[in-house]
Design a protein around this motif. Structure first.
Motif, PDB file in Angstrom:
ATOM      1  N   SER A  68       0.389  -1.696   0.072  1.00 33.52           N
ATOM      2  CA  SER A  68      -0.394  -0.393  -0.006  1.00 33.52           C
ATOM      3  C   SER A  68       0.927   1.136   0.230  1.00 33.52           C
ATOM      4  O   SER A  68       0.375   2.223  -0.382  1.00 33.52           O
ATOM      5  CB  SER A  68      -0.559   0.163   0.833  1.00 33.52           C
ATOM      6  N   GLY A  69       2.096   0.598   0.149  1.00 27.67           N
ATOM      7  CA  GLY A  69       2.884   2.326   0.200  1.00 27.67           C
ATOM      8  C   GLY A  69       3.893   2.092  -0.640  1.00 27.67           C
ATOM      9  O   GLY A  69       4.550   2.969  -0.829  1.00 27.67           O
ATOM     10  N   MET A  70       4.082   1.365  -1.265  1.00 27.41           N
ATOM     11  CA  MET A  70       5.579   0.992  -2.382  1.00 27.41           C
ATOM     12  C   MET A  70       5.206   2.370  -3.189  1.00 27.41           C
ATOM     13  O   MET A  70       6.934   2.716  -3.447  1.00 27.41           O
ATOM     14  CB  MET A  70       5.099  -0.283  -3.882  1.00 27.41           C
ATOM     15  N   LYS A  71       4.885   2.684  -3.754  1.00 24.74           N
ATOM     16  CA  LYS A  71       4.713   3.851  -4.870  1.00 24.74           C
ATOM     17  C   LYS A  71       5.066   5.436  -4.174  1.00 24.74           C
ATOM     18  O   LYS A  71       5.814   5.716  -4.673  1.00 24.74           O
ATOM     19  CB  LYS A  71       3.204   3.872  -5.530  1.00 24.74           C
ATOM     20  N   THR A  72       4.911   5.350  -2.657  1.00 26.36           N
ATOM     21  CA  THR A  72       4.826   6.688  -1.658  1.00 26.36           C
ATOM     22  C   THR A  72       6.703   6.352  -1.895  1.00 26.36           C
ATOM     23  O   THR A  72       6.895   7.229  -1.483  1.00 26.36           O
ATOM     24  CB  THR A  72       4.140   6.703  -0.739  1.00 26.36           C
ATOM     25  N   ALA A  73       7.306   4.904  -1.303  1.00 25.31           N
ATOM     26  CA  ALA A  73       8.567   4.361  -0.645  1.00 25.31           C
ATOM     27  C   ALA A  73       8.805   4.973  -2.202  1.00 25.31           C
ATOM     28  O   ALA A  73      10.261   5.341  -2.344  1.00 25.31           O
ATOM     29  CB  ALA A  73       8.125   3.492  -0.715  1.00 25.31           C
ATOM     30  N   ALA A  74       8.619   4.085  -3.435  1.00 24.52           N
ATOM     31  CA  ALA A  74       9.300   4.288  -5.031  1.00 24.52           C
ATOM     32  C   ALA A  74       9.510   6.226  -5.043  1.00 24.52           C
ATOM     33  O   ALA A  74      10.968   6.957  -5.945  1.00 24.52           O
ATOM     34  CB  ALA A  74       9.182   4.218  -6.258  1.00 24.52           C
TER      35      ALA A  74
END
Length: 296
Positions: A68-74
């Motif tokens: 759920s946080g992958m794109k924010t992390a990227a």
């Protein structure tokens, strides 16, 4: 609550996913091939990916799906990467190597390096905006927070103060203020973004922000120590660059022993900040340990 996982195993699982999210997003977009190559070159340069891993570790600690946080992390790592490209420019730190490879401007030229950094910065916001896993309100909150932490109130402001502090004898308080902004703010974003995505309370967010504040200072103190004691082949760039630029450093102001004592203080304070959180903090403790013990 225990979510037994080792940091090495966690990194091994999620680091490739972070890299695929960043690089895949750039690769699939229509843009001139030169800037695409320059952006991807720096994204592929490697690194520990501490900031996005920390963000995902917070989500995991709350028992939520890190995807759920992958794109924010990227997006966060794209901002960090842009800052490194610009830091390495002749007008800034003038570095020839980054993570053992020629810096972006050495390969693509200064103009294209500046544009590659600009591209990564703006693309990072697009990546969050187009995330279909997050509700609109969360995306607005995250983008506002990311702008504050990365911009002139945060990382950029810290870089300004760092440049203006060259050839000056700074106090420890002044040096800490530089590093809280230059290094610490993106780590603060890491923990707060993870907490926001997980639905954590404001009280818990405050504890995680304090944790990130202290590991941010610990990170920079260890950087200063490695600039003197580190092995160049491990660090992947020149050592002794702070001294050559007459920058104030923790060892310079406090002595090497004083700097190491300060490192221990911030490590202890970081761990203390985790007390009372309603999440499994094992991964966060391992990340703090990684920061203070790293040799590059």
């Amino acid at each position: 609550m225990s979510l037994h996982v080792d940091l090495g195993t966690f990194q091994q699982k999620y680091k490739p996913m972070i890299e695929e999210a960043m690089i895949g997003f750039v690769r699939e977009k229509a843009m001139p091939s030169t800037i695409k190559d320059a952006m991807i070159y720096s994204l592929e340069a490697g690194g520990k990916r501490i900031r996005p891993i920390l963000l995902l570790a917070v989500i995991h600690g709350y028992g939520k799906d890190p995807q759920s946080g992958m794109k924010t992390a990227a997006a966060l790592e794209m901002i960090h990467t842009y800052s490194l490209i610009h830091d390495d420019l002749p007008s800034m730190d003038d570095d020839d190597l980054r993570r053992g490879k020629p810096t972006n401007h050495k390969v693509f030229g200064e103009a294209m390096a500046i544009l590659a950094g600009d591209g990564l910065l703006t693309h990072s916001f697009q990546l969050i905006a187009e995330d279909t896993l997050l509700p609109g309100e969360s995306k607005i909150t995250l983008m506002g927070l990311m702008a504050r932490c990365a911009g002139p109130e945060g990382m950029v402001g810290g870089q300004v103060a760092d440049i203006e502090g060259e050839n000056k004898k700074l106090s420890v308080a002044e040096l800490e203020s530089i590093h809280v902004h230059k290094t610490g703010k993106l780590l603060i974003f890491s923990t707060l973004a993870g907490a926001i995505i997980s639905g954590a309370t404001v009280e818990e967010q405050n504890k995680l922000e304090k944790f990130a504040y202290h590991i941010g200072l610990a990170f920079q103190i260890q950087d200063d120590i490695l600039d003197i004691e580190g092995a160049e082949e491990l660090i992947g760039k020149r050592t002794g660059s702070d001294e050559s630029k007459q920058k104030s450093t923790y060892p310079g102001l406090l002595s090497m022993k004083g700097a190491k004592d300060k490192l221990q203080f911030h490590f202890d304070e970081a761990l203390d900040s985790l007390t009372g959180l309603s999440m499994d903090t094992a991964l966060l403790k391992q990340i703090a340990l990684l920061i203070v013990n790293r040799n590059h």
